[in-house]
Design an enzyme around this catalytic site. Structure first.
Site, mmCIF file in Angstrom:
data_model
loop_
_atom_site.group_PDB
_atom_site.id
_atom_site.type_symbol
_atom_site.label_atom_id
_atom_site.label_comp_id
_atom_site.label_asym_id
_atom_site.label_seq_id
_atom_site.Cartn_x
_atom_site.Cartn_y
_atom_site.Cartn_z
ATOM 1 N N HIS A 5 -17.188 20.858 12.462
ATOM 2 C CA HIS A 5 -17.175 19.629 11.668
ATOM 3 C C HIS A 5 -15.806 19.286 11.087
ATOM 4 O O HIS A 5 -15.648 18.221 10.479
ATOM 5 C CB HIS A 5 -18.188 19.740 10.522
ATOM 6 C CG HIS A 5 -19.565 20.113 10.989
ATOM 7 N ND1 HIS A 5 -20.004 21.418 11.018
ATOM 8 C CD2 HIS A 5 -20.565 19.353 11.485
ATOM 9 C CE1 HIS A 5 -21.244 21.448 11.500
ATOM 10 N NE2 HIS A 5 -21.604 20.216 11.791
ATOM 11 N N ARG A 25 -13.807 6.234 0.614
ATOM 12 C CA ARG A 25 -13.331 6.451 -0.756
ATOM 13 C C ARG A 25 -12.347 7.616 -0.787
ATOM 14 O O ARG A 25 -11.383 7.592 -1.564
ATOM 15 C CB ARG A 25 -14.509 6.712 -1.696
ATOM 16 C CG ARG A 25 -14.089 6.840 -3.157
ATOM 17 C CD ARG A 25 -15.278 6.977 -4.071
ATOM 18 N NE ARG A 25 -16.087 5.764 -4.070
ATOM 19 C CZ ARG A 25 -17.261 5.656 -4.676
ATOM 20 N NH1 ARG A 25 -17.766 6.696 -5.326
ATOM 21 N NH2 ARG A 25 -17.935 4.525 -4.634
ATOM 22 N N ARG A 44 -16.358 13.100 13.306
ATOM 23 C CA ARG A 44 -17.527 12.309 12.940
ATOM 24 C C ARG A 44 -17.223 11.275 11.860
ATOM 25 O O ARG A 44 -18.092 10.868 11.088
ATOM 26 C CB ARG A 44 -18.670 13.219 12.469
ATOM 27 C CG ARG A 44 -19.101 14.232 13.510
ATOM 28 C CD ARG A 44 -20.337 14.989 13.096
ATOM 29 N NE ARG A 44 -20.707 15.979 14.105
ATOM 30 C CZ ARG A 44 -21.912 16.477 14.242
ATOM 31 N NH1 ARG A 44 -22.888 16.086 13.440
ATOM 32 N NH2 ARG A 44 -22.175 17.384 15.167
ATOM 33 N N ARG A 88 -16.270 17.792 -6.836
ATOM 34 C CA ARG A 88 -16.972 16.589 -6.386
ATOM 35 C C ARG A 88 -16.629 15.446 -7.327
ATOM 36 O O ARG A 88 -16.724 15.581 -8.566
ATOM 37 C CB ARG A 88 -18.479 16.841 -6.360
ATOM 38 C CG ARG A 88 -19.307 15.580 -6.278
ATOM 39 C CD ARG A 88 -20.744 15.837 -5.842
ATOM 40 N NE ARG A 88 -21.669 14.850 -6.368
ATOM 41 C CZ ARG A 88 -21.702 13.563 -6.054
ATOM 42 N NH1 ARG A 88 -20.822 13.077 -5.193
ATOM 43 N NH2 ARG A 88 -22.598 12.754 -6.579
ATOM 44 N N GLY A 90 -17.893 11.717 -7.826
ATOM 45 C CA GLY A 90 -18.908 10.798 -7.345
ATOM 46 C C GLY A 90 -19.538 9.982 -8.448
ATOM 47 O O GLY A 90 -18.998 9.871 -9.550
ATOM 48 N N MET A 187 -27.007 13.741 -6.026
ATOM 49 C CA MET A 187 -27.620 14.276 -4.813
ATOM 50 C C MET A 187 -26.879 15.445 -4.170
ATOM 51 O O MET A 187 -27.243 15.862 -3.071
ATOM 52 C CB MET A 187 -27.777 13.156 -3.769
ATOM 53 C CG MET A 187 -28.642 12.001 -4.221
ATOM 54 S SD MET A 187 -28.918 10.753 -2.940
ATOM 55 C CE MET A 187 -30.004 11.648 -1.830
ATOM 56 N N GLU A 188 -25.849 16.005 -4.814
ATOM 57 C CA GLU A 188 -25.054 17.040 -4.137
ATOM 58 C C GLU A 188 -24.693 18.274 -4.961
ATOM 59 O O GLU A 188 -24.447 19.339 -4.386
ATOM 60 C CB GLU A 188 -23.732 16.423 -3.620
ATOM 61 C CG GLU A 188 -23.859 15.483 -2.455
ATOM 62 C CD GLU A 188 -24.160 14.055 -2.859
ATOM 63 O OE1 GLU A 188 -24.638 13.267 -2.023
ATOM 64 O OE2 GLU A 188 -23.932 13.714 -4.057
ATOM 65 N N SER A 210 -23.051 5.091 -12.630
ATOM 66 C CA SER A 210 -22.973 3.784 -11.972
ATOM 67 C C SER A 210 -24.174 2.904 -12.278
ATOM 68 O O SER A 210 -24.146 1.704 -12.017
ATOM 69 C CB SER A 210 -22.838 3.964 -10.460
ATOM 70 O OG SER A 210 -23.956 4.673 -9.947
ATOM 71 N N ASP A 211 -25.251 3.484 -12.785
ATOM 72 C CA ASP A 211 -26.406 2.702 -13.211
ATOM 73 C C ASP A 211 -27.202 3.526 -14.220
ATOM 74 O O ASP A 211 -26.892 4.697 -14.444
ATOM 75 C CB ASP A 211 -27.286 2.271 -12.029
ATOM 76 C CG ASP A 211 -27.711 3.435 -11.150
ATOM 77 O OD1 ASP A 211 -28.585 3.234 -10.308
ATOM 78 O OD2 ASP A 211 -27.171 4.553 -11.296
#
Length: 247
Positions: A5, A25, A44, A88, A90, A187-188, A210-211
């Site tokens: 990968h 990003r 990928r 991370r 995000g 989610m990570e 973000s929300d």
């Protein structure tokens, strides 16, 4: 040295990697932080860059979405390319009433709805936590301007959920999580923290709200950033992530 990968050579990655989910990003962050950024992998379409910030080497690479995806890239970076720290960078959905739109969350640990870490250690509920050293570096670097216009940084737990659209069977689960002090949903992070633990490395998640997923009298429920805001209102989180990377 290339993996299935990541198509890179020894020395292509810096000891510290900033890892947003979106590879585009990652490219924007790399160009913003590092005038000398060079592309080191694009397998990928998952772009990875290395350059320098004030003379210090730094890499930025996308992870894709979800815990299986970030586990693949973190595993290869830690085990093959000599990476020592992954931060991370995000977004998340806020659930705690004190977290406002645009605020930054430094995730000290991550609960999860996934079985991904139970497969590592069967029969155990593994506590997926960030590196205290990286958390402390980010906290020490925080200030009133670190979350854009709102100016707040929060330190605490998040939850890594496997589903973006599928509602939880318990309609009150977000309310219950907020009662237990969970700050937001993403989610990570849980998988990233566990992967770092597996290889004796370090990890942190620096998240921009973000929300807002709950009302709780705040009047914020349903409020969310526009796509343009998602790309521009992460400067506070990015500064803290860089501070952690160079700690």
């Amino acid at each position: 040295m290339a993996t299935p990968h990541i198509a890179a050579e020894p020395g292509d990655f810096a000891p510290a990697v900033l890892m947003p989910g979106d590879p585009k990003r990652a490219e924007r962050i790399a160009r913003l932080l590092m005038p000398d950024a060079r592309l080191v992998t694009d397998v990928r379409g998952m772009l990875g860059f290395t350059g320098t910030v004030d003379g210090h080497p730094l890499s930025v690479m996308g992870s894709g979405m979800g815990q299986p995806s970030i586990t693949i890239y973190a595993t290869e970076l830690f085990s093959v390319f000599g990476v020592q720290r992954i931060i991370r960078v995000g977004t998340c959905g806020a659930i705690a009433p004190q977290v406002k739109l645009g605020d930054v969350i430094l995730a000290t640990g991550a609960h999860t709805t996934s079985n991904i870490n139970q497969l590592r250690l069967p029969g155990m509920n593994f506590s997926a936590v960030a590196s205290f050293r990286l958390v402390r570096a980010a906290v020490d670097a925080s200030g009133p301007a670190d979350a854009g216009s709102s100016g707040h940084t929060h330190v605490g737990m998040v939850i890594s959920d496997d589903h973006f659209y599928l509602p939880n069977p318990d309609p009150q689960w977000l309310t219950k999580l907020a009662q237990y002090g969970v700050l937001g949903v993403e989610m990570e992070a849980a998988a990233l923290f566990a992967t770092a633990a597996e290889f004796g490395k370090e990890a942190l998640a620096v998240l921009t709200a973000s929300d807002h997923l709950l009302d709780q009298g705040t009047g914020q429920h349903g409020h969310k950033m526009t796509p343009a805001e998602r790309e521009t209102r992460f400067s506070g989180a990015l500064r803290l992530a860089v501070a952690a990377a160079f700690s």
